[in-house]
Design an enzyme around this catalytic site. Structure first.
Site, PDB file in Angstrom:
ATOM      1  N   LYS A 119     -55.184  27.833 -31.187  1.00 16.22           N
ATOM      2  CA  LYS A 119     -53.949  28.435 -30.662  1.00 16.22           C
ATOM      3  C   LYS A 119     -52.737  28.075 -31.509  1.00 16.22           C
ATOM      4  CE  LYS A 119     -55.209  29.575 -26.020  1.00 16.22           C
ATOM      5  NZ  LYS A 119     -55.047  29.412 -24.593  1.00 16.22           N
ATOM      6  N   LYS A 221     -65.524  35.677 -29.326  1.00 11.11           N
ATOM      7  CA  LYS A 221     -65.445  35.593 -27.869  1.00 11.11           C
ATOM      8  C   LYS A 221     -64.602  36.741 -27.308  1.00 11.11           C
ATOM      9  CE  LYS A 221     -62.654  32.580 -26.066  1.00 11.11           C
ATOM     10  NZ  LYS A 221     -61.906  31.385 -25.641  1.00 11.11           N
ATOM     11  N   LYS A 224     -58.373  37.661 -24.042  1.00  9.45           N
ATOM     12  CA  LYS A 224     -57.164  38.419 -23.684  1.00  9.45           C
ATOM     13  C   LYS A 224     -56.330  38.710 -24.913  1.00  9.45           C
ATOM     14  CE  LYS A 224     -56.848  35.663 -19.502  1.00  9.45           C
ATOM     15  NZ  LYS A 224     -56.191  34.655 -18.702  1.00  9.45           N
TER      16      LYS A 224
HETATM   17  P1  TYM Z   1     -58.755  30.632 -19.159  1.00  9.66           P
HETATM   18  O1  TYM Z   1     -57.630  31.102 -18.315  1.00  9.66           O
HETATM   19  O2  TYM Z   1     -58.683  30.859 -20.631  1.00  9.66           O
HETATM   20  O3  TYM Z   1     -60.112  31.254 -18.661  1.00  9.66           O
HETATM   21  C1  TYM Z   1     -60.503  31.201 -17.305  1.00  9.66           C
HETATM   22  C2  TYM Z   1     -61.985  31.016 -17.176  1.00  9.66           C
HETATM   23  O4  TYM Z   1     -62.674  32.077 -17.841  1.00  9.66           O
HETATM   24  C3  TYM Z   1     -63.636  31.534 -18.747  1.00  9.66           C
HETATM   25  N1  TYM Z   1     -63.763  32.431 -19.900  1.00  9.66           N
HETATM   26  C4  TYM Z   1     -64.920  32.928 -20.335  1.00  9.66           C
HETATM   27  N2  TYM Z   1     -66.187  32.769 -19.905  1.00  9.66           N
HETATM   28  C5  TYM Z   1     -67.151  33.436 -20.555  1.00  9.66           C
HETATM   29  N3  TYM Z   1     -66.922  34.247 -21.625  1.00  9.66           N
HETATM   30  C6  TYM Z   1     -65.667  34.432 -22.101  1.00  9.66           C
HETATM   31  N4  TYM Z   1     -65.450  35.250 -23.137  1.00  9.66           N
HETATM   32  C7  TYM Z   1     -64.594  33.752 -21.452  1.00  9.66           C
HETATM   33  N5  TYM Z   1     -63.255  33.719 -21.636  1.00  9.66           N
HETATM   34  C8  TYM Z   1     -62.759  32.902 -20.689  1.00  9.66           C
HETATM   35  C9  TYM Z   1     -63.060  30.184 -19.144  1.00  9.66           C
HETATM   36  O5  TYM Z   1     -64.061  29.326 -19.633  1.00  9.66           O
HETATM   37  C10 TYM Z   1     -62.484  29.712 -17.838  1.00  9.66           C
HETATM   38  O6  TYM Z   1     -63.472  29.143 -17.021  1.00  9.66           O
HETATM   39  N6  TYM Z   1     -57.939  25.709 -19.520  1.00  9.66           N
HETATM   40  C11 TYM Z   1     -58.455  26.749 -18.657  1.00  9.66           C
HETATM   41  C12 TYM Z   1     -57.755  26.830 -17.308  1.00  9.66           C
HETATM   42  C13 TYM Z   1     -57.696  25.549 -16.557  1.00  9.66           C
HETATM   43  C14 TYM Z   1     -58.775  24.944 -15.846  1.00  9.66           C
HETATM   44  C15 TYM Z   1     -58.235  23.779 -15.258  1.00  9.66           C
HETATM   45  C16 TYM Z   1     -60.118  25.266 -15.682  1.00  9.66           C
HETATM   46  C17 TYM Z   1     -56.603  24.779 -16.374  1.00  9.66           C
HETATM   47  N7  TYM Z   1     -56.922  23.707 -15.592  1.00  9.66           N
HETATM   48  C18 TYM Z   1     -59.017  22.910 -14.497  1.00  9.66           C
HETATM   49  C19 TYM Z   1     -60.913  24.402 -14.906  1.00  9.66           C
HETATM   50  C20 TYM Z   1     -60.377  23.241 -14.339  1.00  9.66           C
HETATM   51  C21 TYM Z   1     -58.266  28.093 -19.349  1.00  9.66           C
HETATM   52  O7  TYM Z   1     -57.399  28.255 -20.194  1.00  9.66           O
HETATM   53  O8  TYM Z   1     -59.041  29.086 -18.872  1.00  9.66           O
END
Ligand code: TYM
Length: 359
Positions: A119, A221, A224
């Site tokens: 990022k 991957k 967004k």
């Molecule tokens: P974020 O918002 O990027 O994504 C949310 C969830 O979606 C999953 N994900 C995917 N799974 C499979 N294939 C993909 N292409 C894909 N893209 C996204 C992510 O693994 C995630 O589970 N840091 C985290 C948010 C967060 C969080 C937490 C998660 C903040 N605090 C505490 C768990 C526990 C994030 O940016 O997810």
């Protein structure tokens, strides 16, 4: 309490549309976990502001996205009455614990985080301190509830390993104090029995869609931030758009293999088979049993029909729900109040453990 109470926690950032990766890697699995667990599901708005304002879109966009992600949770089947749904910034204890963790985690640990490197890109000097410290806030999200299980996609694995490292170091640094205050839970650390305050959280990662790939490039991957909308299926896409994106998905020219090993080195085929498997709650081997040897001209229409059948009802509910702002806001308020009670219980103990005076 002699063992940590099982508790599921997970979160999604409100930075634009949720896509099929978020749904299959995370939210769909959260719905399944609700059956037999206490769950807390969070819209992590404080994480959303770690990049430049031009990236997250500013205050009005953040509010809209926070409501939209909440609507997606509810549309997907999350039960906000039995479980807890809220936006992170409402529960101030997350940021408070994150500060303590800023003082526990080591620079070297955070320097290894690949998401920060991706990022921040080449211009690391210009990345926010928040983007660098992001994993500490994520650890705080989880540990402020002493959550034991965290269902996420594979891209979050490294952050969850860091969460365990932080919990471990906190438990060790303050072990005497934790024992003195009687706040420890006996846990096994190698051959030793130690008094732990925080659990070593288990990542719940797996299934055929732990890493959903771009529909335009099976080595990237689904995300967004991909400039091509054809690379992903958004949860708000209508039926025609879903079908079109699957029809246009990149593939090779071979038919599907007759055994699962045949998917090795065929990332696009592997990805579409994984998506089919996740949408039908089976595994890739099961899909290959049904479609092995078939051309994509047969498999893609079947996948498009399946995706429309599973996703279109969520999309239509998502179009309806955010219009009802008062309802969405009441869900978040109620969830926030319930979450804050649990979080404050942990923080009172943390303040005592660290040595902060309080009433
Ligand atoms: P974020 O918002 O990027 O994504 C949310 C969830 O979606 C999953 N994900 C995917 N799974 C499979 N294939 C993909 N292409 C894909 N893209 C996204 C992510 O693994 C995630 O589970 N840091 C985290 C948010 C967060 C969080 C937490 C998660 C903040 N605090 C505490 C768990 C526990 C994030 O940016 O997810």
């Amino acid at each position: 309490m002699s063992t940590f109470e099982p508790l599921v926690f997970s979160g999604v950032q409100p930075t634009g549309n949720l896509h099929l990766g978020n749904y299959l890697g995370a939210v769909r699995r959260w719905v399944a976990l609700q059956e037999n667990n206490n769950c807390i599901y969070c819209v992590v708005d404080q994480h959303a502001i770690t990049q430049a304002v031009s990236v997250w879109g500013g205050p009005a966009e953040l509010q809209r996205n926070t409501r939209e992600v909440t609507a997606a949770f509810l549309a997907a089947g999350i039960d906000a009455e039995k479980h807890i749904v809220f936006n992170q910034s409402r529960v101030r204890q997350h940021a408070e614990l994150a500060w303590v963790f800023n003082c526990i985690a080591r620079m070297g640990w955070l320097n290894r985080m690949t998401q920060f490197k991706d990022k921040a890109g080449k211009d690391r000097e210009n990345a926010s301190v928040g983007l660098f410290a992001y994993p500490n806030l994520m650890a705080a999200d989880i540990l402020v509830y002493r959550a034991t299980h965290v269902p996420v996609g594979e891209d979050q694995k490294q952050h969850l390993e860091l969460t365990r490292d932080i919990a471990q170091k906190f438990n060790t640094d303050f072990s005497d104090r934790i024992a003195e205050l009687g706040l420890g839970i006996e846990t096994q650390s190698g051959d030793e029995t130690i008094q732990s305050f925080f659990p070593l959280t288990e990542p719940v990662i797996g299934g055929p869609a732990a890493r959903v790939m771009s529909l335009r490039d099976g080595t990237k991957k689904m995300s967004k931030s991909d400039p091509s909308d054809l690379s992903r299926i958004n949860l708000t896409d209508d039926e025609d758009t879903i079908s079109k994106k699957i029809r246009k998905a990149k593939t090779d020219s071979e038919p599907l293999p007759s055994d699962i090993e045949g998917l090795n080195d065929r990332p696009e085929a592997d990805n579409l088979v994984g998506i089919y498997a996740a949408l039908t709650d089976t595994d890739k081997a099961g899909v290959i049993r049904d479609f092995g040897g078939q051309q994509f001209s047969v498999f893609k229409p079947a996948l498009a029909d399946l995706a429309v059948a599973k996703l279109a009802p969520i999309a239509s509910e998502m179009r309806r729900l955010p219009a009802d702002t008062a309802y969405i806001d009441s869900v978040l308020k109620n969830g926030g109040e319930r979450a804050a009670i649990l979080a404050e219980k942990t923080m009172r103990n943390v303040r005592d453990i660290v040595g902060f005076l309080q009433d």
